[in-house]
Design an enzyme around this catalytic site. Sequence first.
Site, short mmCIF file in Angstrom:
data_model
loop_
_atom_site.label_atom_id
_atom_site.label_comp_id
_atom_site.label_asym_id
_atom_site.label_seq_id
_atom_site.Cartn_x
_atom_site.Cartn_y
_atom_site.Cartn_z
N ARG A 1 2.94 -1.82 1.38
CA ARG A 1 1.69 -2.50 1.69
C ARG A 1 1.31 -3.37 0.50
O ARG A 1 1.68 -3.08 -0.63
CB ARG A 1 0.58 -1.49 1.99
CG ARG A 1 0.89 -0.54 3.14
CD ARG A 1 -0.21 0.52 3.27
NE ARG A 1 0.03 1.44 4.36
CZ ARG A 1 0.71 2.58 4.25
NH1 ARG A 1 1.22 2.94 3.06
NH2 ARG A 1 0.88 3.38 5.29
N LYS B 1 -1.21 5.83 0.77
CA LYS B 1 -2.49 6.38 1.19
C LYS B 1 -2.60 7.85 0.79
O LYS B 1 -1.63 8.60 0.89
CB LYS B 1 -2.65 6.24 2.70
CG LYS B 1 -2.76 4.79 3.17
CD LYS B 1 -2.96 4.70 4.67
CE LYS B 1 -3.13 3.26 5.13
NZ LYS B 1 -3.34 3.15 6.59
N HIS C 1 1.28 -8.02 5.76
CA HIS C 1 1.89 -7.00 6.61
C HIS C 1 3.11 -7.53 7.36
O HIS C 1 3.89 -6.74 7.90
CB HIS C 1 0.86 -6.44 7.59
CG HIS C 1 0.63 -4.97 7.43
ND1 HIS C 1 0.31 -4.39 6.22
CD2 HIS C 1 0.70 -3.94 8.31
CE1 HIS C 1 0.18 -3.09 6.38
NE2 HIS C 1 0.41 -2.79 7.64
N ARG D 1 6.08 -6.08 5.83
CA ARG D 1 6.25 -4.67 6.18
C ARG D 1 6.82 -4.53 7.59
O ARG D 1 7.74 -3.73 7.83
CB ARG D 1 4.90 -3.96 6.06
CG ARG D 1 4.92 -2.45 6.27
CD ARG D 1 3.57 -1.88 5.86
NE ARG D 1 3.37 -0.50 6.25
CZ ARG D 1 3.78 0.54 5.55
NH1 ARG D 1 4.46 0.36 4.42
NH2 ARG D 1 3.54 1.78 5.96
N HIS E 1 4.89 6.68 6.49
CA HIS E 1 4.11 7.10 7.64
C HIS E 1 4.04 8.62 7.70
O HIS E 1 5.06 9.30 7.53
CB HIS E 1 4.74 6.59 8.94
CG HIS E 1 4.53 5.12 9.17
ND1 HIS E 1 5.30 4.37 10.02
CD2 HIS E 1 3.61 4.26 8.64
CE1 HIS E 1 4.88 3.11 10.02
NE2 HIS E 1 3.86 3.03 9.19
N TYR F 1 8.07 0.42 16.29
CA TYR F 1 9.04 -0.60 15.91
C TYR F 1 10.32 -0.53 16.74
O TYR F 1 11.12 -1.46 16.73
CB TYR F 1 9.40 -0.47 14.43
CG TYR F 1 8.26 -0.81 13.50
CD1 TYR F 1 7.91 -2.13 13.26
CD2 TYR F 1 7.53 0.18 12.86
CE1 TYR F 1 6.86 -2.45 12.41
CE2 TYR F 1 6.49 -0.12 12.01
CZ TYR F 1 6.16 -1.44 11.79
OH TYR F 1 5.12 -1.76 10.94
#
Length: 342
Positions: free
Chosen positions: A169, A214, A286, A289, A312, A321
């Site tokens: 990110r 995150k 993004h 990504r 993730h 995806y």
Amino acid sequence: MTTLDRAVDTYLRHVAVERGLSRHTVSAYRRDLTVFAEWLATTPEVHSEGADRAGGASATADVGRLARADVAGFVAHLASRPEGPLAPRSVARMLSSVRSFTAFAAAEGWVPLDPATAVRPPKAPSRLPKAISVHDVERLLEAAGGADDDPVGLRDRALLELLYATGARISEAVGLSVDDVTTLSDSDSDPDYGAGASGAGRGDGVAVVKVTGKGNKQRVVPLGSYARAAVEAYLVRARPVFAARGPSTPALFLGARGARLSRQSAWLVIQAAAERAGLAEHVSPHTFRHSFATHLLEGGADVRVVQELLGHASVATTQIYTLVTADMLRDVYQTAHPRARR
């Protein structure tokens, strides 16, 4: 009695300190909860008792008076507000912030029951991640620059190469420090092993990047040869130029004044490269990504490996995806099936 403002402040300290959420995530929670509190303060009470809020102040003073009707009314307001309704995804994000807060309030005993448990966000239309082709990625990277005598071009090329090579990110990329880029030899089993970015210039070993995502979760992502060469060139010939303009900092990517490159500045770098490359479609941070994940899967990578590389928490997030377009399905069918064409 616990006031709403005091409850929100306590909750934000909790997610920042105890849960270790990033500064950007905490800021997003603060913005969403401020909107929620302001709406409560200016909206007549919708509880079953039917009492008015007396201008909004009294009913919002005690967080214990929050009810399901408040949360549901807020969601309905966001989806139909006069100044312009929010998109379903934006409504869902704000509701997620409110639900996280009310769950914390219930756990703390400020409300007898979580008022947001049964409130559901509006259904968002299915939208596939937008990736660009390998050819367009190459055009974009070439447009970033990279001449030996151009520090800005060397930095921009290194940034874009790293984004595409790692799927990071934009906030993760600009948050990198020099020591987060390192080299692992075949005998190294500890991802933290290495000599920092200075070790990335060695001929042996595999270059890797330690990315903090995150919730301060860390992952180690390999750095391909093109990105490695671009980062090495930037570190040797460009970063010292920027570093001399400001106070000492461990940041990998530096701005014009020697401080850590901001997300906004990185976004401008990407937009400028896209314009020079003549890419008609919108290119965002993004995009790298999405393209990283899509190209890996098209090349045969396992979805769980891609999940780990992207950071993730759930493979379900990564599986979007794996959805391919009708054109790709048709092309594969016509190429592979023995009776697809005469």
